[in-house]
Design an enzyme around this catalytic site. Sequence first.
Site, PDB file in Angstrom:
ATOM      1  N   CYS A 122       0.806  -1.223   0.000  1.00 42.55           N
ATOM      2  CA  CYS A 122       0.000   0.000   0.000  1.00 42.55           C
ATOM      3  C   CYS A 122       0.838   1.272   0.000  1.00 42.55           C
ATOM      4  O   CYS A 122       0.325   2.349  -0.325  1.00 42.55           O
ATOM      5  CB  CYS A 122      -0.940   0.007   1.203  1.00 42.55           C
ATOM      6  SG  CYS A 122      -2.148  -1.332   1.185  1.00 42.55           S
TER       7      CYS A 122
ATOM      8  N   HIS B  84      -3.269   7.435   2.394  1.00 44.99           N
ATOM      9  CA  HIS B  84      -3.672   6.119   1.898  1.00 44.99           C
ATOM     10  C   HIS B  84      -5.048   5.812   2.476  1.00 44.99           C
ATOM     11  O   HIS B  84      -5.306   6.029   3.660  1.00 44.99           O
ATOM     12  CB  HIS B  84      -2.650   5.068   2.333  1.00 44.99           C
ATOM     13  CG  HIS B  84      -3.114   3.664   2.138  1.00 44.99           C
ATOM     14  ND1 HIS B  84      -3.638   3.221   0.943  1.00 44.99           N
ATOM     15  CD2 HIS B  84      -3.151   2.600   2.982  1.00 44.99           C
ATOM     16  CE1 HIS B  84      -3.976   1.945   1.056  1.00 44.99           C
ATOM     17  NE2 HIS B  84      -3.700   1.549   2.277  1.00 44.99           N
TER      18      HIS B  84
ATOM     19  N   ASN C 188     -10.164   0.203   0.043  1.00 46.92           N
ATOM     20  CA  ASN C 188      -8.704   0.254   0.022  1.00 46.92           C
ATOM     21  C   ASN C 188      -8.218  -0.289  -1.325  1.00 46.92           C
ATOM     22  O   ASN C 188      -8.321  -1.481  -1.585  1.00 46.92           O
ATOM     23  CB  ASN C 188      -8.151  -0.581   1.178  1.00 46.92           C
ATOM     24  CG  ASN C 188      -6.636  -0.562   1.265  1.00 46.92           C
ATOM     25  OD1 ASN C 188      -5.955  -0.111   0.358  1.00 46.92           O
ATOM     26  ND2 ASN C 188      -6.108  -1.074   2.366  1.00 46.92           N
TER      27      ASN C 188
END
Length: 324
Positions: free
Chosen positions: A118, A251, A281
């Site tokens: 990520c 993020h 996500n």
Amino acid sequence: MSSAIRGVIAGTGGYLPARSVSNDELAVEKNLDTTDAWIVERTGIRRRHFAAEGETASSMGAAACRAALAQAGASAADVDAVIVATATPDSAFPSTAARIQGALGVTRGFAFDLSAACTGFIYALSVADAMIRIGQARGVLVVGAEVYSRILDWSDRGTCVLFGDGAGAVFLRAEPGSARGLLSTHLHSDGRHGDILQVDGGAGSTGGTGVVRMAGREVFKHAVTKLASAVDEALAANGLGHDDVAWLVPHQANIRIIEAMGRKLHLGLDRVVVTVDRHANTSAASIPLALAEATRDGRIKPGELVLMEAIGGGLTWGAALARF
């Protein structure tokens, strides 16, 4: 004004698959023991996009790149490099970046993938900026592209409800002496904690892809402290304070983490770009997708200071400061 070369974010672009799936739809489709209220309360996620058959990290990434180039007023001839952050590449090789390079008709320069889960977009941004600063490239496409729907365990409600698919890209252009552009990037990793967020397979270990495994409480504990440290590091390196930050583009993993980072910077949610409710996500794609949305709707304005931060499997984490 300094004559140093800086990488300026000249264009942003994003791509989301057409299919958007609500929490209730997901629970019914995958026979999950969960509800919309349970997912929203714990994560802030209401919907996510899933790639259609035939859509891949490279096809979505190429679409995002085309949008970024168009916004920058650039073409394939202006691209010296394509750097792709992904945990879900089309294949072991050629790289997803090379496939995107081919799809765009870029016939010079180089292309490669980068793996930092990520945090991948922050890592890729750092590499691209360094190449621009030393004169190795003048125009770089930095891409985050993911199809996490293909590496999820649909019997594990603790992970399968969290992720979505999509791609985002920025076009970094070299600008000597500019006050705009990337001011600094700050990268970290600690492999001792790799098992708390991982994909439990791979070509070189199990011979298969594997699925996402996560110890959620452990990840959350590390996220808040490590992201706060990276944010402070970025601001201190540039002699800046919390009040100088116009926008936080984090993020998009969990609304609780996003809210905690906003409080750390004394920024209300009206100064934080939030897409987790609609995108879930999207791993390395989440920051460039959020950037694309906030630049195209006019929220992020020229001259404003934008702080980006992320944490992911590895563990990896980092932050980047840019003036738009």
